[in-house]
Design a protein around this motif. Structure first.
Motif, mmCIF file in Angstrom:
data_model
loop_
_atom_site.group_PDB
_atom_site.id
_atom_site.type_symbol
_atom_site.label_atom_id
_atom_site.label_comp_id
_atom_site.label_asym_id
_atom_site.label_seq_id
_atom_site.Cartn_x
_atom_site.Cartn_y
_atom_site.Cartn_z
ATOM 1 N N LEU A 62 0.847 -1.200 0.000
ATOM 2 C CA LEU A 62 0.000 0.000 0.000
ATOM 3 C C LEU A 62 0.881 1.247 0.000
ATOM 4 C CD1 LEU A 62 -2.745 1.386 0.072
ATOM 5 C CD2 LEU A 62 -2.691 1.136 2.572
ATOM 6 N N LYS A 63 1.973 1.221 0.739
ATOM 7 C CA LYS A 63 2.915 2.354 0.745
ATOM 8 C C LYS A 63 3.405 2.638 -0.672
ATOM 9 C CE LYS A 63 7.557 3.522 2.384
ATOM 10 N NZ LYS A 63 8.226 3.488 1.098
ATOM 11 N N PRO A 70 -0.374 9.494 -8.701
ATOM 12 C CA PRO A 70 -0.246 10.956 -8.801
ATOM 13 C C PRO A 70 -1.057 11.709 -7.741
ATOM 14 C CG PRO A 70 -0.673 10.003 -10.961
ATOM 15 C CD PRO A 70 -0.804 8.893 -9.959
ATOM 16 N N GLU A 71 -2.162 11.136 -7.343
ATOM 17 C CA GLU A 71 -3.027 11.764 -6.344
ATOM 18 C C GLU A 71 -2.369 11.832 -4.968
ATOM 19 O OE1 GLU A 71 -7.336 10.869 -4.208
ATOM 20 O OE2 GLU A 71 -6.612 9.539 -5.769
ATOM 21 N N THR A 72 -1.561 10.844 -4.655
ATOM 22 C CA THR A 72 -1.016 10.732 -3.294
ATOM 23 C C THR A 72 0.510 10.765 -3.247
ATOM 24 O OG1 THR A 72 -1.187 8.332 -3.520
ATOM 25 C CG2 THR A 72 -3.001 9.459 -2.392
ATOM 26 N N ALA A 73 1.164 10.929 -4.379
ATOM 27 C CA ALA A 73 2.632 10.887 -4.420
ATOM 28 C C ALA A 73 3.264 11.921 -3.494
ATOM 29 C CB ALA A 73 3.117 11.083 -5.853
ATOM 30 N N LYS A 74 2.575 13.014 -3.258
ATOM 31 C CA LYS A 74 3.123 14.055 -2.377
ATOM 32 C C LYS A 74 3.285 13.559 -0.937
ATOM 33 C CE LYS A 74 -1.470 16.046 -1.802
ATOM 34 N NZ LYS A 74 -2.266 15.662 -2.943
ATOM 35 N N LEU A 75 2.687 12.431 -0.613
ATOM 36 C CA LEU A 75 2.796 11.862 0.731
ATOM 37 C C LEU A 75 4.007 10.950 0.888
ATOM 38 C CD1 LEU A 75 -0.944 10.833 1.234
ATOM 39 C CD2 LEU A 75 0.203 12.870 2.118
ATOM 40 N N ASN A 76 4.798 10.778 -0.174
ATOM 41 C CA ASN A 76 5.888 9.814 -0.170
ATOM 42 C C ASN A 76 6.834 10.002 1.019
ATOM 43 O OD1 ASN A 76 7.400 7.652 -1.068
ATOM 44 N ND2 ASN A 76 8.644 8.904 -2.414
ATOM 45 N N HIS A 80 7.314 7.385 4.177
ATOM 46 C CA HIS A 80 8.612 6.796 4.515
ATOM 47 C C HIS A 80 8.934 7.042 5.992
ATOM 48 C CE1 HIS A 80 12.544 5.149 3.715
ATOM 49 N NE2 HIS A 80 13.070 6.170 4.353
ATOM 50 N N ARG A 81 8.721 8.252 6.454
ATOM 51 C CA ARG A 81 8.971 8.570 7.869
ATOM 52 C C ARG A 81 8.051 7.762 8.782
ATOM 53 N NH1 ARG A 81 9.618 13.443 5.416
ATOM 54 N NH2 ARG A 81 7.496 14.147 5.842
ATOM 55 N N LEU A 82 6.809 7.578 8.362
ATOM 56 C CA LEU A 82 5.859 6.815 9.163
ATOM 57 C C LEU A 82 6.321 5.369 9.326
ATOM 58 C CD1 LEU A 82 3.106 6.751 10.619
ATOM 59 C CD2 LEU A 82 2.070 6.189 8.411
ATOM 60 N N PHE A 83 6.770 4.739 8.234
ATOM 61 C CA PHE A 83 7.241 3.354 8.307
ATOM 62 C C PHE A 83 8.533 3.253 9.120
ATOM 63 C CE2 PHE A 83 4.006 2.275 5.361
ATOM 64 C CZ PHE A 83 3.872 0.899 5.390
#
Length: 123
Positions: A62-63, A70-76, A80-83
């Motif tokens: 899911l990560k 493209p809709e959520t790529a800004k959360l990358n 990463h920090r969350l994981f």
């Protein structure tokens, strides 16, 4: 983290998007909960391990789906920090990578070094 996303749905490979992967992960989690109930028939070690591996893979994938949509790529970066900061998610990442690769060459999400990766234990 994902509640504020109201953009147009952008399906990718196989005409699926991150929401489909989220559904897959949720179904894997439900299957794990279902077999953990006292009334469930016991699983043999191989089936139990397969069930756990599938859930961890679905959760970690899911990560990737979120990072590549493209809709959520800004959360990358945030993902990463969350994981890296969450023990349960870090363990899911280590186990998913361990199932995918025979030998892990990248640092553990938990320890930050190339040793001490999370793994499943059986009794």
């Amino acid at each position: 983290m994902l509640e504020h996303l109201d953009h147009e749905y952008d399906p990718g490979v196989l005409n699926e998007g991150w929401r489909d992967q989220y559904g897959r992960m949720s179904r894997s989690y439900k299957r794990m909960l279902d077999v953990a109930t006292p009334s469930a028939a016991p699983l043999n070690t191989g089936d139990a391990r397969d069930l756990a591996y599938h859930f961890f893979q679905d959760a970690f994938h899911l990560k990737d789906w979120l990072s590549n949509d493209p809709e959520t790529a800004k959360l990358n970066g945030e993902l990463h920090r969350l994981f890296k900061s969450n023990l349960a998610l870090g363990a899911a990442a280590d186990i998913a990578n361990g199932v995918k690769h025979l030998h892990l060459t990248r640092s553990s999400y938990i320890t930050g070094v190339k040793a001490g990766h999370a793994e499943l234990a059986s009794e």
